[in-house]
Scaffold this motif. Structure first.
Motif, PDB file in Angstrom:
ATOM      1  N   GLY A   1       0.809  -1.213   0.000  1.00  0.00           N
ATOM      2  CA  GLY A   1       0.000   0.000   0.000  1.00  0.00           C
ATOM      3  C   GLY A   1       0.844   1.265   0.000  1.00  0.00           C
ATOM      4  O   GLY A   1       0.545   2.229  -0.703  1.00  0.00           O
ATOM      5  N   TRP A   2       1.927   1.252   0.793  1.00  0.00           N
ATOM      6  CA  TRP A   2       2.836   2.404   0.800  1.00  0.00           C
ATOM      7  C   TRP A   2       3.524   2.550  -0.552  1.00  0.00           C
ATOM      8  O   TRP A   2       3.713   3.663  -1.048  1.00  0.00           O
ATOM      9  CB  TRP A   2       3.883   2.240   1.908  1.00  0.00           C
ATOM     10  N   GLY A   3       3.935   1.440  -1.129  1.00  0.00           N
ATOM     11  CA  GLY A   3       4.537   1.497  -2.458  1.00  0.00           C
ATOM     12  C   GLY A   3       3.563   2.062  -3.474  1.00  0.00           C
ATOM     13  O   GLY A   3       3.942   2.851  -4.350  1.00  0.00           O
ATOM     14  N   TYR A   4       2.302   1.676  -3.355  1.00  0.00           N
ATOM     15  CA  TYR A   4       1.252   2.148  -4.266  1.00  0.00           C
ATOM     16  C   TYR A   4       0.996   3.637  -4.073  1.00  0.00           C
ATOM     17  O   TYR A   4       0.859   4.386  -5.041  1.00  0.00           O
ATOM     18  CB  TYR A   4      -0.016   1.349  -3.997  1.00  0.00           C
ATOM     19  N   ASN A   5       0.935   4.091  -2.820  1.00  0.00           N
ATOM     20  CA  ASN A   5       0.575   5.482  -2.534  1.00  0.00           C
ATOM     21  C   ASN A   5       1.740   6.463  -2.630  1.00  0.00           C
ATOM     22  O   ASN A   5       1.578   7.577  -3.106  1.00  0.00           O
ATOM     23  CB  ASN A   5      -0.042   5.575  -1.130  1.00  0.00           C
TER      24      ASN A   5
ATOM     25  N   VAL B   1       8.703   4.212   1.547  1.00  0.00           N
ATOM     26  CA  VAL B   1       8.482   2.913   2.185  1.00  0.00           C
ATOM     27  C   VAL B   1       9.790   2.176   2.452  1.00  0.00           C
ATOM     28  O   VAL B   1       9.858   1.261   3.273  1.00  0.00           O
ATOM     29  CB  VAL B   1       7.545   2.035   1.317  1.00  0.00           C
ATOM     30  N   LEU B   2      10.872   2.590   1.812  1.00  0.00           N
ATOM     31  CA  LEU B   2      12.164   1.938   2.017  1.00  0.00           C
ATOM     32  C   LEU B   2      12.700   2.137   3.433  1.00  0.00           C
ATOM     33  O   LEU B   2      13.673   1.486   3.824  1.00  0.00           O
ATOM     34  CB  LEU B   2      13.190   2.467   1.001  1.00  0.00           C
TER      35      LEU B   2
ATOM     36  N   VAL C   1       9.964  -7.017  -2.458  1.00  0.00           N
ATOM     37  CA  VAL C   1       8.963  -7.599  -3.356  1.00  0.00           C
ATOM     38  C   VAL C   1       7.607  -6.927  -3.205  1.00  0.00           C
ATOM     39  O   VAL C   1       7.054  -6.416  -4.196  1.00  0.00           O
ATOM     40  CB  VAL C   1       8.865  -9.124  -3.150  1.00  0.00           C
ATOM     41  N   PRO C   2       6.975  -6.900  -2.009  1.00  0.00           N
ATOM     42  CA  PRO C   2       5.668  -6.229  -1.925  1.00  0.00           C
ATOM     43  C   PRO C   2       5.742  -4.734  -2.248  1.00  0.00           C
ATOM     44  O   PRO C   2       4.772  -4.167  -2.764  1.00  0.00           O
ATOM     45  CB  PRO C   2       5.230  -6.460  -0.470  1.00  0.00           C
ATOM     46  N   MET C   3       6.898  -4.111  -1.967  1.00  0.00           N
ATOM     47  CA  MET C   3       7.038  -2.698  -2.318  1.00  0.00           C
ATOM     48  C   MET C   3       6.962  -2.509  -3.835  1.00  0.00           C
ATOM     49  O   MET C   3       6.253  -1.626  -4.339  1.00  0.00           O
ATOM     50  CB  MET C   3       8.367  -2.157  -1.787  1.00  0.00           C
TER      51      MET C   3
ATOM     52  N   ASN D   1      -4.226  -0.786   0.379  1.00  0.00           N
ATOM     53  CA  ASN D   1      -3.491  -1.857   1.048  1.00  0.00           C
ATOM     54  C   ASN D   1      -3.746  -3.221   0.427  1.00  0.00           C
ATOM     55  O   ASN D   1      -3.014  -4.178   0.699  1.00  0.00           O
ATOM     56  CB  ASN D   1      -3.868  -1.904   2.539  1.00  0.00           C
ATOM     57  N   LEU D   2      -4.771  -3.314  -0.404  1.00  0.00           N
ATOM     58  CA  LEU D   2      -5.076  -4.571  -1.090  1.00  0.00           C
ATOM     59  C   LEU D   2      -4.431  -4.639  -2.463  1.00  0.00           C
ATOM     60  O   LEU D   2      -4.755  -5.525  -3.262  1.00  0.00           O
ATOM     61  CB  LEU D   2      -6.593  -4.730  -1.233  1.00  0.00           C
ATOM     62  N   ALA D   3      -3.506  -3.719  -2.756  1.00  0.00           N
ATOM     63  CA  ALA D   3      -2.901  -3.660  -4.090  1.00  0.00           C
ATOM     64  C   ALA D   3      -2.303  -4.994  -4.500  1.00  0.00           C
ATOM     65  O   ALA D   3      -2.520  -5.486  -5.616  1.00  0.00           O
ATOM     66  CB  ALA D   3      -1.834  -2.560  -4.121  1.00  0.00           C
ATOM     67  N   LEU D   4      -1.543  -5.629  -3.593  1.00  0.00           N
ATOM     68  CA  LEU D   4      -0.900  -6.903  -3.927  1.00  0.00           C
ATOM     69  C   LEU D   4      -1.946  -7.981  -4.168  1.00  0.00           C
ATOM     70  O   LEU D   4      -1.846  -8.755  -5.134  1.00  0.00           O
ATOM     71  CB  LEU D   4       0.055  -7.306  -2.805  1.00  0.00           C
TER      72      LEU D   4
END
Length: 499
Positions: free
Chosen positions: A68-72, A77-78, A289-291, A310-313
């Protein structure tokens, strides 16, 4: 049909999870005492400690929040990879020190460490109450995270309310009986599934949706370049100063986080912790990976807003994979909620059983039973608030990590510096918690571009030192070896204190 297949796979693994947790204490008469239940009898080896402590880094956040952080936002997020890796380096020194102190004095957590250090049993109770306030939101977040996962992988067949109850029931079912040892055994299953599923998704998603990493990364650079630099996408305020201060603060805080300390104290010797600190950063590679998948979802399922991001993945997973594989990935994500939730509940139970209820004469000799009772109560309270007032704990979660950071002077500085007084430590703690609550609840975090928690910690430390130097010296006749923590290592079979 998809819902039936995915739910069946999930159900089989949940039964296996409870069975594995219960098998962990097979052959141990009566399950042992509080030390056996809460810190595994201080007998866990390198592999169990590695998977147990890695489990704390791979919560439902890994599958939901990180994506979700990667998406937004993208780059900010790193900070998760940065602070965890730096925290392991700090833990290389701090972990053996806390382990040796606890073993020498028969302690099972930070609450009785501070009580022993300052010679005040009531101080342990106070810290237990404060730490519980900061830990309860994590239980609620894991219940919520697992609920979202279960509902999603069942294609909506299992409602969120039932999914929340499953999370509570499965976790409570094995942690009450098997304690930390059971969590370590379940962590092995969880880690195998996490490595397999994230490794698979790291290859599958870029190839399936973008024909490989080259085209995928080219699209990010050309179309979403804002996500690759600080402060990331949007007006987040998460710039370089925030990244540095958050990584620094969290890397210090994670080593005294009660769940981390439980992992330290479960080790059979200090060398297990040193080896663990060297190997754990390698596990962080999987967090990329999730990022990355969160950013991949920008092209596949655009337009996700709020909590839906948060459901992006899982939007990617349910969109293209067969139901049985969706079920397995869901199990990995669910176990990433169950394992840390179990440790959170265990730690709260241990703190109250050892430092709070033990002050009541009738409970003093029943610390393990009291701790197990508190586990059920804490989990049930988090579940009840999840149903009735979810925003209460969500707001508390805003200060959880930054609030826990305010225990750093009392715990770490207190165990290394004899001069720190109880009045100084308490004054600093009150100021630190007050400052961080003021900033966070008035929505001034970040403040001046930096993490509000580090500003509060600076005020905390300044007050603690000022009160210590200005006030009278405390009279404590105990020698330094009784009060302070020392690292221990073995030389030619002889245990030596490192001073």
């Amino acid at each position: 049909m998809n819902a039936a297949v995915a739910t069946s796979v999930f159900g089989v693994f949940m039964v296996a999870t409870v069975a594995l947790g219960l098998l962990a204490v097979r052959g141990r008469r009566g399950g042992g005492g509080l030390a056996e239940w809460s810190v595994g009898g201080r007998s866990l080896g390198t592999v169990f400690i590695w998977v147990l402590m890695a489990g704390e880094g791979y919560t439902s956040f890994s599958y939901l929040g990180a994506a979700g952080w990667g998406y937004n936002y993208g780059a900010p997020v790193l900070y998760v990879v940065a602070y965890m890796s730096c925290g392991y380096a700090v833990g290389y020194v701090v972990g053996p020190m806390l382990w040796a102190y606890a073993r020498k004095h028969g302690l099972v957590g930070i609450t009785d460490m501070v009580a022993h250090r300052f010679g005040r049993p009531w101080l342990g109770a106070l810290v237990a109450v404060l730490a519980t306030v900061f830990l309860l939101p994590y239980i609620q977040l894991q219940i919520t995270g697992m609920g979202v996962v279960v509902s999603t992988i069942s294609y909506g067949a299992i409602s969120l309310n039932w999914a929340y109850f499953i999370a509570f029931a499965v976790t409570t079912g094995f942690v009450v009986v098997s304690g930390l040892r059971g969590s370590a055994w379940v962590s092995v299953l969880k880690d195998v599934l996490v490595i397999v599923t994230l490794g698979f998704l790291a290859i599958y998603v870029p190839v399936h949706y973008f024909d490989g990493y080259g085209p995928f990364l080219d699209r990010i650079v050309s179309e979403k370049s804002e996500w690759l630099t600080f402060p990331g996408h949007g007006d987040s305020g998460l710039g370089q100063a925030w990244f540095i201060t958050t990584s620094f603060l969290n890397s210090l805080t994670v080593v005294i986080f009660p769940t981390t300390v439980a992992g330290y104290l479960g080790a059979k010797n200090a060398d297990v912790l040193r080896r663990n600190a060297m190997w754990l950063p390698a596990y962080n590679v999987l967090l990329f990976v999730p990022m990355l998948l969160g950013m991949a979802a920008l092209f596949v399922v655009p337009g996700l807003v709020g909590a839906e991001s948060n459901l992006a993945l899982f939007k990617l997973v349910t969109d293209s994979l067969p139901a049985w594989s969706v079920g397995i990935i869901g199990v990995a994500a669910a176990l990433s909620s169950i394992v840390p939730m179990a440790v959170f509940m265990l730690v709260i139970g241990t703190m109250w059983g050892r430092s709070v209820l033990s002050l009541v004469p009738r409970w003093e000799r029943r610390q393990k039973g009291a701790a197990q009772l508190v586990v059920v109560v804490a989990g049930a309270l988090a579940l009840l608030l999840t149903y009735t007032a979810p925003n209460t704990l969500v707001r508390l979660s805003l200060i959880s990590y930054e609030g826990m950071a305010q225990l750093l002077p009392m715990v770490l500085l207190g165990l290394m510096w004899r001069r720190l007084t109880l009045l100084g430590a308490m004054s600093g703690l009150v100021v630190g918690v007050g400052v961080v609550c003021g900033f966070v609840f008035t929505e001034n975090d970040p403040v001046w571009g930096v993490n509000a928690g580090i500003v509060a910690l600076a005020a905390n430390l300044a007050v603690a030192l000022a009160v210590t130097y200005a006030g009278p010296r405390e009279r404590d006749e105990r020698p330094d070896d009784e009060v302070l923590a020392r690292d221990e290592f073995e030389a030619d079979g002889v245990v030596v204190n490192a001073r």
